[in-house]
Scaffold this motif. Structure first.
Motif, PDB file in Angstrom:
ATOM      1  N   TYR A   1      -8.343   2.181 -14.103  1.00  0.00           N
ATOM      2  CA  TYR A   1      -8.451   1.383 -12.892  1.00  0.00           C
ATOM      3  C   TYR A   1      -9.653   0.447 -12.929  1.00  0.00           C
ATOM      4  CZ  TYR A   1      -4.931   4.650 -11.339  1.00  0.00           C
ATOM      5  OH  TYR A   1      -3.782   5.396 -11.252  1.00  0.00           O
TER       6      TYR A   1
ATOM      7  N   MET B   1       1.374   3.022 -14.859  1.00  0.00           N
ATOM      8  CA  MET B   1       0.207   2.924 -15.734  1.00  0.00           C
ATOM      9  C   MET B   1      -0.263   4.318 -16.150  1.00  0.00           C
ATOM     10  SD  MET B   1      -3.423   0.933 -15.218  1.00  0.00           S
ATOM     11  CE  MET B   1      -3.923   1.858 -13.760  1.00  0.00           C
TER      12      MET B   1
ATOM     13  N   GLU C   1     -10.434  -1.125 -15.811  1.00  0.00           N
ATOM     14  CA  GLU C   1     -10.081  -2.153 -16.789  1.00  0.00           C
ATOM     15  C   GLU C   1      -8.655  -2.673 -16.618  1.00  0.00           C
ATOM     16  OE1 GLU C   1     -12.066  -3.516 -19.170  1.00  0.00           O
ATOM     17  OE2 GLU C   1     -13.722  -2.385 -18.256  1.00  0.00           O
ATOM     18  N   ASP C   2      -7.969  -2.225 -15.540  1.00  0.00           N
ATOM     19  CA  ASP C   2      -6.581  -2.619 -15.305  1.00  0.00           C
ATOM     20  C   ASP C   2      -5.690  -2.210 -16.472  1.00  0.00           C
ATOM     21  OD1 ASP C   2      -4.536  -3.638 -13.734  1.00  0.00           O
ATOM     22  OD2 ASP C   2      -4.658  -5.637 -14.637  1.00  0.00           O
ATOM     23  N   GLY C   3      -5.946  -1.022 -16.977  1.00  0.00           N
ATOM     24  CA  GLY C   3      -5.164  -0.478 -18.079  1.00  0.00           C
ATOM     25  C   GLY C   3      -6.005   0.489 -18.886  1.00  0.00           C
TER      26      GLY C   3
END
Length: 221
Positions: free
Chosen positions: A85, A117, A87-89
């Motif tokens: 969350y 995710m 690093e958006d991945g």
């Protein structure tokens, strides 16, 4: 400690599987209410797989899938700088080298959020033909922390597998005295008896754990 350090300290797959099951049985005796437990073991997660898991109650967790192919370990520490969350991945390298045989677990809905995710900060695996546990090539963050991916915290009872380590943890978590000989008995995977159950929890009897025995596959006398 990072997942690389944890991987160097994990035992063979069969030993880890028995250890995880023993922890789950000990917690079942200490805490008849499932919601209060941290560790569980489902010997029938699927027709061909078993799963050990840990839930901290505050967002931290791990899952270990044992299958004919080997074992896949996923951990998530919610305050880790390597949180997906942040690093958006998933952090680069954590999942990139997971072998094809374990890729279904990377995408497993139970190990992902509602958007699909993967919820993971640490991952290690071992195929049945491997001579050691493996993990990805990771450039860990430079933050001043000794546990950037949370692996040291998440897997502490899998790295230090002594009865004394479990006793210390359980006494701190449950705030009760924990009988060390009873812990040694279960860690040896010997069948549970009324005497051992009473030593762990005087308020229950062996029959009270029948559902837990069925779920974990732990032997009874």
């Amino acid at each position: 400690m990072t997942v690389h350090d944890v991987a160097r300290h994990l035992p063979e797959i069969a030993v880890l599987r028995e250890h995880c099951r023993s922890i789950a049985v000990l917690e079942a005796a200490l805490s008849p209410e499932w919601e209060s437990r941290r560790h569980s073991f489902d010997d029938h997660w699927s027709e061909t797989e078993s799963m050990a898991s840990m839930r901290s109650g505050s967002g931290d967790e791990y899952s270990i899938v044992f299958s004919a192919a080997g074992a896949y370990v996923r951990g998530f520490e919610h305050e880790s700088p390597m949180s997906p969350y942040a690093e958006d991945g998933p952090w680069p390298g954590v999942l990139d080298e997971v072998p094809e045989v374990f890729r279904p677990y990377v995408e497993e809905p139970a190990f992902s959020d509602e958007d699909g995710m993967p919820v993971v900060t640490a991952c290690t695996w071992r195929e049945t033909t491997d001579d050691r546990w493996k993990s990805g090539t990771i450039d860990f963050p430079d933050a001043a922390t000794e546990d950037p991916d949370g692996a040291g915290y998440l897997f502490q009872l899998l790295v230090d597998r002594t009865p004394e380590a479990f006793q210390r943890w359980a006494e701190g978590y449950y705030e009760v005295l924990v009988d060390l000989e009873a812990v040694r008995h279960v860690f040896s995977s010997r069948p549970l008896t009324e005497e051992v159950v009473r030593a762990l929890n005087s308020e229950i009897v062996l029959a009270d754990l029948s559902e837990d025995f069925a779920e974990t596959g732990y032997p009874t006398s």
